[in-house]
Design an enzyme around this catalytic site. Structure first.
Site: not given
Lengths: 251, 211
Positions: A182-185
């Protein structure tokens, strides 16, 4: 210096060391990355969607993974099984009426084919790593097996926030099932690196830096020469800070 | 938002009458009757079909049951698309009730995501919410919300509780005009004729330079 464009428009303060990537810079970074890959025969290629400017970097490798034996004989519909998805300990479900549960089976190390794709996310303005894994017989690995194949060094970090890490998603361009980091971090780890590089007047290729952080977590090795040999794309002066016209993509 | 409340309620409470029939090649101990259900448009197939599973499991042996999945006229249905969307994409021109076929074998690995539990649906739903907020508010609203707020949002959807859901969702739908409103408006366009087609991809040595 990689800077996301098009956002100083509302008068909000924007740090020089933006950790966001616009799509054009993404393509440029990929191009430079690809050139080095060719020189090393590292196996990366660019896949272009016909009739569009979208595309992604792709690579397949053979590696080892932890796979289960007798996968086909299990009932995966048990509700008891599911809470284990993000946990690495396995529980005995003897009293489960639905029948055998996959977590009791013995695991073994076997040869696994991995396929990695690097795509650009407009929503997050970062690259995203998609991958899938299958045995040599063509059986796709399930999420638990992928989890088991993650190096123990990384497991604890990923366990913290289950829904921020490896999940199964639909590939935005192919429509097929892939696993995704997941890219949100991304912002959290890219920010300090880019800031330091700016202060020390060092060149940074966003893709190289980003991949060297996320790749190893899912078995993707990035040889060290990428960091020394792949330059930053030439910095183009950002366009005047006007709000993007309605209907255009961000960046 | 007050004026929109009626519209919001109508959208939330939209239902699709559906008939679930077991796939003919599934192994059963006796004949399986079809099962009828009103499906909520704003939910996910795997979240609302426990009753369907229980119904068909009554006539099947445990060893013949793997992960449940659905198809409509031969097309596997992606559970991670909202039900209303699936219906509009596949069956809006067909007569009601919507006829869905139920499978317990031969899960189409390449086409469908696995859904071993509700946590997976929750993760997928929250992931979409986060992505939308990244576009609307640079993720500020979703990140400022507490874990229990996220949970309430999900529980509202899971348990079909309009007020519980919107108590949290209204924060995500806030549009402060003095701050310029939404940064970008998130929306997804689904093209019917692209649905089963695989986009043509070709190898390219050169990455095209940008517009």
């Amino acid at each position: 210096m990689v800077v996301g464009v098009g956002d100083g428009v509302r008068g909000t303060h924007r740090e020089m060391s933006s950790c966001f990537l616009d799509e054009e810079t993404f393509c440029q970074c990929c191009q430079l990355f690809l050139q080095h890959s060719h020189s090393l025969c590292d196996g990366w290629s660019w896949q272009q969607v016909k009739g569009s400017e979208e595309g992604y970097l792709r690579k397949t490798t053979l590696g080892t993974g932890r796979t289960r034996c007798n996968q086909d004989q299990q009932g995966t519909s048990s509700d008891q099984h599911q809470e284990r998805t993000f946990s690495l300990s396995f529980h005995d479900d003897d009293d489960d009426d639905d029948g055998a549960v996959c977590c009791i089976q013995e695991e073994s190390s076997s040869v696994v084919q991995y396929e990695y794709h690097i795509l650009y996310s407009c929503s997050y303005q970062t690259p995203v790593l998609y991958f899938r894994a299958s045995t040599l017989e063509g059986r796709s690995l399930c999420l638990e097996e992928v989890w088991d194949s993650v190096h123990p060094n990384y497991r604890q970090r990923l366990q913290h926030r289950p829904w921020d890490t490896i999940t199964q998603q639909e590939h935005p361009l192919l429509g097929q099932s892939f696993f995704v980091l997941h890219p949100c971090r991304t912002e959290e780890f890219m920010k300090p690196v880019l800031k330091a590089a700016l202060e020390e007047h060092r060149q940074v290729n966003y893709i190289v830096t980003w991949l060297s952080v996320v790749g190893p977590v899912v078995g993707l090795d990035v040889p060290l020469s990428y960091c020394t040999q792949v330059p930053e794309p030439p910095h183009t002066p950002s366009s005047s800070p006007q709000p993007p016209a309605l209907g255009t993509k961000p960046g | 938002m007050a004026d929109d409340k009626d519209v919001l309620r109508d959208v939330w409470f939209g239902r699709i009458p559906t008939c679930f029939t077991l796939y003919q090649d599934e192994i059963t101990e006796r004949e399986a009757e079809p099962f009828y259900l009103l499906l909520p448009r704003v939910s996910y197939l795997t979240l609302v079909t426990d009753k369907v599973k229980k119904h068909f499991l009554k006539v099947m042996k445990a060893e013949d049951v793997e992960e449940m999945w659905f198809d409509f006229e031969g097309t596997p249905l992606k559970w991670h698309y909202p039900i209303g969307l699936l219906f509009d994409l596949h069956a809006s021109n067909t007569a009601l009730p919507w006829s869905i076929t139920v499978h317990f074998k031969n899960f189409p690995e390449r086409d469908l995501l696995h859904c071993p539990s509700n946590s997976v649906i929750e993760a997928h739903f929250m992931s979409s919410i986060k992505e939308a907020d990244a576009l609307k508010h640079k993720s500020q609203v979703i990140n400022d919300m507490q874990k229990k707020d996220h949970k309430q949002l999900w529980m509202g959807l899971q348990n079909d509780k309009f007020d519980q859901f919107w108590a949290m969702n209204r924060k995500l739908m806030e549009y402060p005009t003095e701050e310029g409103g939404f940064r970008y408006i998130p929306f997804r366009i689904y093209l019917v004729n692209e649905l089963m087609g695989i986009p043509r991809i070709h190898d390219s040595d050169e990455i095209p330079s940008k517009r």
